[in-house]
Structures are given as C-alpha cells and as structure tokens.
Design a protein around this motif. Structure first.
Motif, PDB file in Angstrom:
ATOM      1  N   GLN A   1       0.859  -1.170   0.000  1.00 50.35           N
ATOM      2  CA  GLN A   1       0.000   0.000   0.000  1.00 50.35           C
ATOM      3  C   GLN A   1       0.900   1.227   0.000  1.00 50.35           C
ATOM      4  O   GLN A   1       1.608   1.488   0.969  1.00 50.35           O
ATOM      5  N   TRP A   2       0.894   1.965  -1.078  1.00 53.84           N
ATOM      6  CA  TRP A   2       1.733   3.141  -1.196  1.00 53.84           C
ATOM      7  C   TRP A   2       1.008   4.357  -0.627  1.00 53.84           C
ATOM      8  O   TRP A   2      -0.212   4.451  -0.695  1.00 53.84           O
ATOM      9  N   ALA A   3       1.770   5.288  -0.072  1.00 52.56           N
ATOM     10  CA  ALA A   3       1.204   6.519   0.472  1.00 52.56           C
ATOM     11  C   ALA A   3       2.116   7.684   0.118  1.00 52.56           C
ATOM     12  O   ALA A   3       3.319   7.508  -0.107  1.00 52.56           O
TER      13      ALA A   3
ATOM     14  N   ALA B   1       1.999  11.445  -5.274  1.00 49.22           N
ATOM     15  CA  ALA B   1       0.569  11.162  -5.308  1.00 49.22           C
ATOM     16  C   ALA B   1       0.337   9.703  -5.646  1.00 49.22           C
ATOM     17  O   ALA B   1       1.173   9.074  -6.298  1.00 49.22           O
ATOM     18  N   VAL B   2      -0.785   9.181  -5.191  1.00 45.40           N
ATOM     19  CA  VAL B   2      -1.200   7.820  -5.499  1.00 45.40           C
ATOM     20  C   VAL B   2      -2.650   7.855  -5.928  1.00 45.40           C
ATOM     21  O   VAL B   2      -3.496   8.421  -5.234  1.00 45.40           O
ATOM     22  N   ILE B   3      -2.939   7.266  -7.081  1.00 44.62           N
ATOM     23  CA  ILE B   3      -4.318   7.152  -7.546  1.00 44.62           C
ATOM     24  C   ILE B   3      -4.636   5.675  -7.612  1.00 44.62           C
ATOM     25  O   ILE B   3      -4.120   4.953  -8.468  1.00 44.62           O
ATOM     26  N   GLY B   4      -5.446   5.225  -6.658  1.00 41.60           N
ATOM     27  CA  GLY B   4      -5.771   3.803  -6.552  1.00 41.60           C
ATOM     28  C   GLY B   4      -6.766   3.362  -7.597  1.00 41.60           C
ATOM     29  O   GLY B   4      -7.755   4.042  -7.866  1.00 41.60           O
ATOM     30  N   GLY B   5      -6.521   2.231  -8.224  1.00 41.24           N
ATOM     31  CA  GLY B   5      -7.431   1.653  -9.202  1.00 41.24           C
ATOM     32  C   GLY B   5      -7.492   2.380 -10.514  1.00 41.24           C
ATOM     33  O   GLY B   5      -8.457   2.221 -11.264  1.00 41.24           O
TER      34      GLY B   5
END
Length: 122
Positions: free
Chosen positions: A59-61, A115-119
């Motif tokens: 899980q990246w943050a 930044a992380v954009i999940g999915g």
C-alpha cells in the motif's frame, strides 16, 4: 573372509536409503512478517533451510520512498492514456509508474511519492 566383508558392505549400501526414508519427517515453522513470509523446514537430517518469500502487495502513500522491488507490474506509464481516470501531467522531475492497479507519481531524483491514484489502471 574377504567375500563376507564385501557382501556386508554391499548390503549396507543397499539398505541405507531405505532406512533413511523410514526416519521421521521434519517439521515446518512459518513466520509471518509484514512484507515477507519466512519458512524454516527441518527435514531429513535436521538440516535447516530458510526460504524468504516477499509479499509484494504494498500500500503506497504520499511521502513514502518508492522502491520498485515491491511494486507489482512495475512500468512507466503515459499519463495521456489514463487522463480520464484522474492521472494528470506530471510536474517537472516526476513520472507516473504503475504498481498493481495503482498509478504512483514518483520523484526521479529522490524516489519520494508525490501522489497515489488507486485503481486507475485496470
């Protein structure tokens, strides 16, 4: 006497593998850690063997240091292909990379996540 000794040695060489297979099998010790699984297998002769498996689901943050060894399906992506899913043009010195189904904005020089954009990637 020589023939008797030779016959005894030959018989012991034939019987040794069958006796060894009758020995009790070892046991397994499994230790779960946050990002890896350690398996200690103590088998025949109690030789210890340790296998480390990395669980790559990460899980990246924002603010973490990105390490591509822990990224599933790592590749650099073109933001234009995923523009309708929230991926925008990267600022100077950053690039978008894929980690599993997530799009991660990574600084080129330091490896920090912006930044992380999940999915975003299916």
């Amino acid at each position: 006497m020589k023939k008797l000794m030779l016959a005894a040695v030959a018989a012991s060489m034939v019987a040794a593998p069958t006796i060894a297979s009758a020995a009790p099998q070892g046991y397994r010790v499994v230790k779960e850690r946050p990002n890896r699984t350690v398996i200690v297998d103590r088998g025949r002769g109690y030789r210890e063997r340790t296998v480390i498996r990395h669980n790559n689901a990460r899980q990246w943050a924002r603010g973490q240091r990105f390490d591509r060894r822990y990224a599933n399906n790592y590749r650099q992506i073109d933001y234009r292909a995923y523009r309708n899913r929230g991926v925008y043009a990267p600022p100077r010195g950053y690039q978008w990379v894929q980690s599993g189904n997530d799009a991660v904005l990574v600084a080129l020089a330091s490896g920090l996540i912006g930044a992380v954009i999940g999915g975003a990637i299916r």
